[in-house]
Design a protein around this motif. Structure first.
Motif, mmCIF file in Angstrom:
data_model
loop_
_atom_site.group_PDB
_atom_site.id
_atom_site.type_symbol
_atom_site.label_atom_id
_atom_site.label_comp_id
_atom_site.label_asym_id
_atom_site.label_seq_id
_atom_site.Cartn_x
_atom_site.Cartn_y
_atom_site.Cartn_z
ATOM 1 N N ALA A 198 0.827 -1.208 0.000
ATOM 2 C CA ALA A 198 0.000 0.000 0.000
ATOM 3 C C ALA A 198 0.858 1.255 0.000
ATOM 4 O O ALA A 198 0.574 2.220 -0.728
ATOM 5 C CB ALA A 198 -0.930 -0.006 1.209
ATOM 6 N N ALA A 199 1.912 1.262 0.820
ATOM 7 C CA ALA A 199 2.782 2.433 0.883
ATOM 8 C C ALA A 199 3.429 2.697 -0.474
ATOM 9 O O ALA A 199 3.571 3.864 -0.900
ATOM 10 C CB ALA A 199 3.851 2.227 1.953
ATOM 11 N N ALA A 200 3.792 1.632 -1.165
ATOM 12 C CA ALA A 200 4.402 1.791 -2.488
ATOM 13 C C ALA A 200 3.409 2.406 -3.465
ATOM 14 O O ALA A 200 3.770 3.295 -4.263
ATOM 15 C CB ALA A 200 4.900 0.440 -2.992
ATOM 16 N N MET A 201 2.132 1.953 -3.436
ATOM 17 C CA MET A 201 1.140 2.507 -4.354
ATOM 18 C C MET A 201 0.828 3.956 -4.005
ATOM 19 O O MET A 201 0.774 4.823 -4.895
ATOM 20 C CB MET A 201 -0.152 1.683 -4.338
ATOM 21 N N VAL A 202 0.619 4.234 -2.714
ATOM 22 C CA VAL A 202 0.248 5.585 -2.301
ATOM 23 C C VAL A 202 1.353 6.581 -2.643
ATOM 24 O O VAL A 202 1.086 7.739 -3.002
ATOM 25 C CB VAL A 202 -0.084 5.616 -0.791
ATOM 26 N N SER A 203 2.603 6.156 -2.572
ATOM 27 C CA SER A 203 3.718 7.055 -2.882
ATOM 28 C C SER A 203 3.693 7.518 -4.335
ATOM 29 O O SER A 203 4.294 8.546 -4.688
ATOM 30 C CB SER A 203 5.056 6.367 -2.581
ATOM 31 N N LYS A 204 3.009 6.781 -5.187
ATOM 32 C CA LYS A 204 2.928 7.124 -6.609
ATOM 33 C C LYS A 204 1.676 7.936 -6.946
ATOM 34 O O LYS A 204 1.506 8.362 -8.087
ATOM 35 C CB LYS A 204 2.928 5.846 -7.455
ATOM 36 N N MET A 205 0.800 8.141 -5.959
ATOM 37 C CA MET A 205 -0.460 8.836 -6.217
ATOM 38 C C MET A 205 -0.285 10.348 -6.145
ATOM 39 O O MET A 205 0.509 10.870 -5.365
ATOM 40 C CB MET A 205 -1.519 8.415 -5.187
ATOM 41 N N THR A 206 -1.061 11.032 -6.946
ATOM 42 C CA THR A 206 -1.136 12.485 -6.841
ATOM 43 C C THR A 206 -1.996 12.848 -5.626
ATOM 44 O O THR A 206 -2.688 11.998 -5.045
ATOM 45 C CB THR A 206 -1.783 13.088 -8.094
ATOM 46 N N LEU A 207 -1.950 14.119 -5.265
ATOM 47 C CA LEU A 207 -2.770 14.587 -4.154
ATOM 48 C C LEU A 207 -4.252 14.310 -4.418
ATOM 49 O O LEU A 207 -4.985 13.853 -3.535
ATOM 50 C CB LEU A 207 -2.548 16.084 -3.934
ATOM 51 N N GLU A 208 -4.703 14.554 -5.624
ATOM 52 C CA GLU A 208 -6.113 14.339 -5.967
ATOM 53 C C GLU A 208 -6.483 12.862 -5.907
ATOM 54 O O GLU A 208 -7.580 12.500 -5.462
ATOM 55 C CB GLU A 208 -6.408 14.900 -7.368
ATOM 56 N N GLU A 209 -5.588 11.990 -6.362
ATOM 57 C CA GLU A 209 -5.880 10.552 -6.329
ATOM 58 C C GLU A 209 -5.987 10.046 -4.895
ATOM 59 O O GLU A 209 -6.874 9.241 -4.585
ATOM 60 C CB GLU A 209 -4.800 9.789 -7.093
ATOM 61 N N LYS A 210 -5.114 10.502 -4.034
ATOM 62 C CA LYS A 210 -5.210 10.103 -2.618
ATOM 63 C C LYS A 210 -6.498 10.640 -2.012
ATOM 64 O O LYS A 210 -7.193 9.928 -1.270
ATOM 65 C CB LYS A 210 -3.993 10.624 -1.845
ATOM 66 N N ASN A 211 -6.802 11.879 -2.321
ATOM 67 C CA ASN A 211 -8.021 12.498 -1.796
ATOM 68 C C ASN A 211 -9.264 11.737 -2.237
ATOM 69 O O ASN A 211 -10.202 11.529 -1.453
ATOM 70 C CB ASN A 211 -8.086 13.951 -2.271
ATOM 71 N N ASN A 212 -9.278 11.288 -3.498
ATOM 72 C CA ASN A 212 -10.459 10.603 -4.029
ATOM 73 C C ASN A 212 -10.763 9.282 -3.326
ATOM 74 O O ASN A 212 -11.880 8.769 -3.409
ATOM 75 C CB ASN A 212 -10.286 10.353 -5.525
ATOM 76 N N LEU A 213 -9.759 8.717 -2.645
ATOM 77 C CA LEU A 213 -9.980 7.466 -1.920
ATOM 78 C C LEU A 213 -10.809 7.664 -0.659
ATOM 79 O O LEU A 213 -11.345 6.704 -0.121
ATOM 80 C CB LEU A 213 -8.635 6.847 -1.508
ATOM 81 N N THR A 214 -10.901 8.897 -0.192
ATOM 82 C CA THR A 214 -11.417 9.138 1.154
ATOM 83 C C THR A 214 -12.901 9.464 1.219
ATOM 84 O O THR A 214 -13.431 9.648 2.315
ATOM 85 C CB THR A 214 -10.640 10.289 1.817
ATOM 86 N N TYR A 215 -13.579 9.539 0.087
ATOM 87 C CA TYR A 215 -14.998 9.879 0.145
ATOM 88 C C TYR A 215 -15.764 9.231 -1.001
ATOM 89 O O TYR A 215 -15.231 8.994 -2.077
ATOM 90 C CB TYR A 215 -15.202 11.397 0.121
ATOM 91 N N GLY A 216 -17.021 8.949 -0.746
ATOM 92 C CA GLY A 216 -17.873 8.348 -1.743
ATOM 93 C C GLY A 216 -18.366 9.364 -2.757
ATOM 94 O O GLY A 216 -18.386 10.572 -2.505
ATOM 95 N N VAL A 217 -18.764 8.846 -3.903
ATOM 96 C CA VAL A 217 -19.300 9.708 -4.962
ATOM 97 C C VAL A 217 -20.648 9.157 -5.404
ATOM 98 O O VAL A 217 -20.868 7.941 -5.416
ATOM 99 C CB VAL A 217 -18.343 9.770 -6.165
ATOM 100 N N PRO A 218 -21.581 10.032 -5.746
ATOM 101 C CA PRO A 218 -22.888 9.546 -6.218
ATOM 102 C C PRO A 218 -22.752 8.858 -7.563
ATOM 103 O O PRO A 218 -21.967 9.277 -8.418
ATOM 104 C CB PRO A 218 -23.713 10.837 -6.309
ATOM 105 N N THR A 219 -23.521 7.805 -7.737
ATOM 106 C CA THR A 219 -23.481 7.077 -9.010
ATOM 107 C C THR A 219 -24.805 6.362 -9.221
ATOM 108 O O THR A 219 -25.490 5.993 -8.257
ATOM 109 C CB THR A 219 -22.338 6.053 -9.032
ATOM 110 N N THR A 220 -25.167 6.180 -10.468
ATOM 111 C CA THR A 220 -26.342 5.373 -10.811
ATOM 112 C C THR A 220 -25.926 4.158 -11.615
ATOM 113 O O THR A 220 -26.760 3.481 -12.208
ATOM 114 C CB THR A 220 -27.356 6.207 -11.624
ATOM 115 N N GLU A 221 -24.624 3.868 -11.622
ATOM 116 C CA GLU A 221 -24.135 2.752 -12.415
ATOM 117 C C GLU A 221 -24.438 1.408 -11.775
ATOM 118 O O GLU A 221 -24.484 0.382 -12.443
ATOM 119 C CB GLU A 221 -22.622 2.903 -12.630
ATOM 120 N N ASN A 222 -24.586 1.396 -10.449
ATOM 121 C CA ASN A 222 -24.912 0.149 -9.765
ATOM 122 C C ASN A 222 -25.660 0.475 -8.481
ATOM 123 O O ASN A 222 -25.925 1.632 -8.172
ATOM 124 C CB ASN A 222 -23.639 -0.662 -9.466
ATOM 125 N N GLY A 223 -26.014 -0.532 -7.746
ATOM 126 C CA GLY A 223 -26.801 -0.340 -6.542
ATOM 127 C C GLY A 223 -25.995 -0.361 -5.275
ATOM 128 O O GLY A 223 -26.545 -0.616 -4.200
#
Length: 804
Positions: free
Chosen positions: A58-83
């Motif tokens: 995990a540390a290896a993957m997170v070290s390669k993430m941008t600030l926005e990519e790390k941020n996107n992991l921390t909250y849900g997003v609305p979607t109608t693609e599935n239930g």
């Protein structure tokens, strides 16, 4: 880096055996009561124990993430693609597939081609750890096939403090030891399939009234309830089953709606940073209950890692800004992301064979969608056995059961038949409880009602439209079929060439049918749902129905499908009521299981996971509480009974229950003998001093003593007995459950049961040292078949060494 504040609160866990340990400045429990202790900063996950490899990846993957990519992991997003209940976005360039978080602890919700398993209270009544594991295993397989990464369960909070709590049925028991043991087995089963469990609701979430903030008629915000809990009670009662689940390896904890000592559960630094992540060494991530986030920066610093279902209002772009302007250190975001990705790696969800998130979760099952069949034929024995073993026989006069070749059986009561309109809770994608396929006996709708908070009591107790196999709300689900009791009885009549007749209307009046019957079966229920606390523990209509049938029928057998504690004193002493069964919530095999028990094909082996009183006034916390002060805006509930809940309270106040905790009859009889303490470690240090791994100091789990006893089946029929051991810890309640084993014994045979007792089992929480204290002294041992039937007693001496 651990702060000086954390060191003061948790120094005991950082000390070495035999060396002086630092103490906090706490001198009594009142320091915690009603005011949550601040604990900062949020500790970084250590990757201790078997989390090490997952953390490295995990540390290896997170070290390669941008600030926005790390941020996107921390909250849900609305979607109608599935239930899915919640969605975390993927990071395709790094191979992270995203996450589907989905209800719940009793089976996959809002989808088809999945099974409806026995509910938490039902598996708790089985007292069977092996069955709990297998149930978790097969449920986990279904979640996985549906593309779910995080299953939102099991439940260990509420712990049944409030007798009429609307969600008590989702958890196994009112007792922390039983609840923790069942939850630990469930976690191991689920996660063995590679699905992350979200153990909930952390913590002291004991009622539905005032569970969320609301707006009153003056347009003022009324806060969520504050559960005011002292430190000793928190550790010895409410934290206990969560600790078991952590030790079992759960990858996620869900924080709760309520406030804890006046700080919101999802931004409470004491419970999240202090108890969960420091004291108990939690390596996974914390997710909110849905819409339980009430701040951005504050919740992040307090230890929250993921907001659901839509974190845009507090986090999203606002969180990125908070990182860049220094309000939240980026190291905190790195820890949040690492915890999330580590759990994903630990469960093997990086495997390319793991289904796409939400692939089998239609947004609306009533519309055309891709079918993903998650049903597993191998689960059928577990579904059936689970349904059988959660039934508890509490009265059986003159061997009314099992039924002896009856020629004519009559069936009465609204709970006998399949639901008229929907599968049980088949409309779980609807929000309102009265749309779940259950019509209440009396429902008074107040204009202040919302699905998230109820400010007035409601009489919502009876599911009139059919048999109750599962409760309502996010813990509900729909199976591929429902075996209703009346259907199963008709099938039995077909097989036996006998007759079953019924009148399931609300006012049965076929007195001739009652008189002619070999047995009259009366089916009633006690409904409960998320969002509503129950109006009581009985209802006059159902009790009158039982007594009306029993007035004419001399062999009246009562079956109660109860989503929580249900009193029976309005009819229990009626001489024509010959048998009573607490049938709980058996899932899809309800009728098949019950009929096999009524006819003696299977033997009753369930035990009550709660205490049934004679009167509602016998309970300390019968109904929900909430003194709203000051200004009517800040509801408070003082847990001033401490650890004296359920049977502990009845013992302490010398109250005789109708049916005690752990009680349940069988078609055979058992005896207990040969109580022995086979080994006791002497000279063990008073305080644990081992390294902190997930679940706490590792030496908390060391076996200090082993107790054995012999159980004999003294009857003529094979049966399973639940041998139970209770301990009288010096200075604590009269006795507390500290072990149980369910054993199948042939007629006339004996078996030996063993109870390994750990340091934690024998310890009390020392509020000054902030450690579990193992005392030198005499410990009273009690072994038997229930909390009030304990024929074997012995005193065990414990001698500890010095730990200055």
């Amino acid at each position: 880096m651990i702060s000086a504040k954390q060191l003061g609160l948790a120094a005991a866990f950082l000390s070495l055996c035999g060396l002086s340990h630092a103490k906090s400045n706490i001198t009594s429990d009142t320091h915690f009561y009603g005011q949550s202790e601040p604990v900062y900063p949020s500790p970084h996950g250590t990757g201790s124990g078997d989390w090490a490899q997952a953390y490295h990846k995990a540390a290896a993957m997170v070290s390669k993430m941008t600030l926005e990519e790390k941020n996107n992991l921390t909250y849900g997003v609305p979607t109608t693609e599935n239930g899915c209940s919640g969605i975390i976005q993927p990071v395709p360039r790094l191979g992270f597939t995203g996450m589907c978080l989905q209800d719940a602890g009793n089976g996959v919700r809002t989808t088809d081609f999945v099974n409806s398993y026995p509910s938490g209270i039902h598996i708790g009544a089985s007292w069977n750890k092996s069955l709990a594991h297998d149930r978790g295993w097969y449920m986990g397989g279904e979640f996985k096939k549906k593309g779910v990464q995080v299953a939102l369960g099991p439940v260990v909070g509420p712990l049944g403090r409030t007798t009429t709590g609307g969600r008590n049925w989702e958890g196994p028991s009112n007792d922390p030891y039983l609840g923790g043991a069942i939850a630990a087995a469930t976690v191991k089963g689920f996660q063995g399939q590679g699905v992350i469990t979200s153990v909930k609701h952390f913590i002291a979430n004991e009622q539905e009234l005032y569970r969320n903030p609301s707006v009153n008629s003056k347009n003022q915000t009324v806060e969520s309830l504050s559960s005011n809990v002292d430190d000793k009670t928190m550790h010895e009662l409410y934290l206990w089953p969560f600790q078991d689940a952590l030790k079992a390896g759960t990858g996620n904890i869900m924080c709760s709606y309520n406030r804890v000592n006046n700080s919101h559960g999802c931004q409470n630094s004491k419970t999240l940073n202090g108890l969960l992540k420091t004291e108990l060494g939690f390596n996974g991530f914390v997710v909110t209950d849905w819409d339980a986030q009430h701040s951005g920066v504050a919740s992040a610093l307090a230890g929250l890692d993921m907001a659901m279902p839509d974190g845009l209002s507090f986090w999203g772009n606002n969180f990125t800004e908070a990182i860049t302007n220094g309000s939240v250190p980026e190291s905190r975001l790195d820890d949040m992301a690492t915890r999330i990705i580590a759990a994903w790696y630990k469960m093997g969800q990086d495997d390319s064979s793991y289904p796409k998130p939400g692939i089998g979760m239609p947004y609306n099952i009533s519309e055309p969608h891709k079918i993903v069949n998650a049903l597993d034929r191998d689960a059928k024995p577990t579904l059936y056995d689970g349904a059988v073993e959660g039934h508890v026989l509490v009265k059986n006069t003159n061997n009314a059961l099992p039924l002896q070749s009856p020629k004519l059986i009559s069936v009465f009561g609204y709970d006998a038949k399949a639901p008229d309109q929907y599968m049980p809770n088949g409309q779980t994608f609807l929000d309102n409880p009265w749309e779940l396929g259950y019509e209440p006996a009396v429902f008074q709708l107040d204009e202040a009602f919302s699905t998230s908070v109820i400010n007035e009591p409601y009489d919502f107790q009876v599911a009139f439209n059919g048999t109750l196999s599962v409760g309502g709300g996010s813990g509900a689900n729909t199976g591929p079929y429902l075996s209703a009791p009346l259907d199963a009885l008709q099938q039995r009549a077909y097989e036996d060439n006998t007759v079953v007749m019924w009148d399931t209307g609300n006012t049965p009046g076929l007195n001739g049918l009652m008189e002619a019957s070999d047995a009259c079966l009366v089916f009633i229920n006690a409904f409960a749902t998320e969002g509503l606390d129950r109006a009581g523990t009985y209802d006059d209509y159902s009790d009158a129905l039982v007594n009306k049938v029993a007035k004419t029928c001399t062999n009246t057998i009562v079956v109660i499908h109860n989503a929580g504690t249900r009193l029976v004193d309005k009819f229990v002493d009626n001489e024509n009521v010959t048998a009573i069964v607490f049938a709980h919530l058996p899932g899809q095999d309800s009728g098949r299981a019950l009929v096999s028990l009524l006819y003696g094909d299977e033997n009753f082996s369930g035990k009550l996971p709660y205490t049934v009183a004679k009167n509602e006034s016998d309970y300390k916390n019968y109904y929900h509480t909430g003194a709203v002060t000051p200004y009517g805006l800040f509801p408070q509930s003082d847990f001033d009974e401490g650890v004296l809940t359920d049977y502990r309270y009845f013992d302490a106040h010398d109250i005789t229950p109708r049916y005690e905790f752990g009680f349940g009859l069988s078609y055979t009889t058992f005896s207990f003998s040969g109580l022995e303490v086979s080994s006791v470690k002497h000279g063990i240090e008073k305080y644990p001093c081992g390294a902190i791994e997930q679940g706490g100091a590792i030496d908390l789990w060391d076996t200090v003593a082993t107790v054995t006893a012999t159980v004999k089946n003294t009857g003529r029929k094979a049966g399973a007995e639940v041998a139970q051991i209770y301990i009288g810890i010096p200075g604590g309640p009269m006795k507390q459950l500290r072990g149980f084993e369910k054993v199948m014994i042939p007629a006339g045979r004996s078996t030996k049961v063993s109870f390994p007792l750990t340091r934690r089992d024998l310890s009390t929480w020392d509020v000054v040292a902030q450690k579990w204290l193992l005392q030198s002294g005499s410990y009273k041992l009690y072994v038997g078949s229930s909390s009030r039937d304990l024929p074997l007693t012995k005193t065990m001496k414990v001698v500890t060494g010095s730990s200055s």
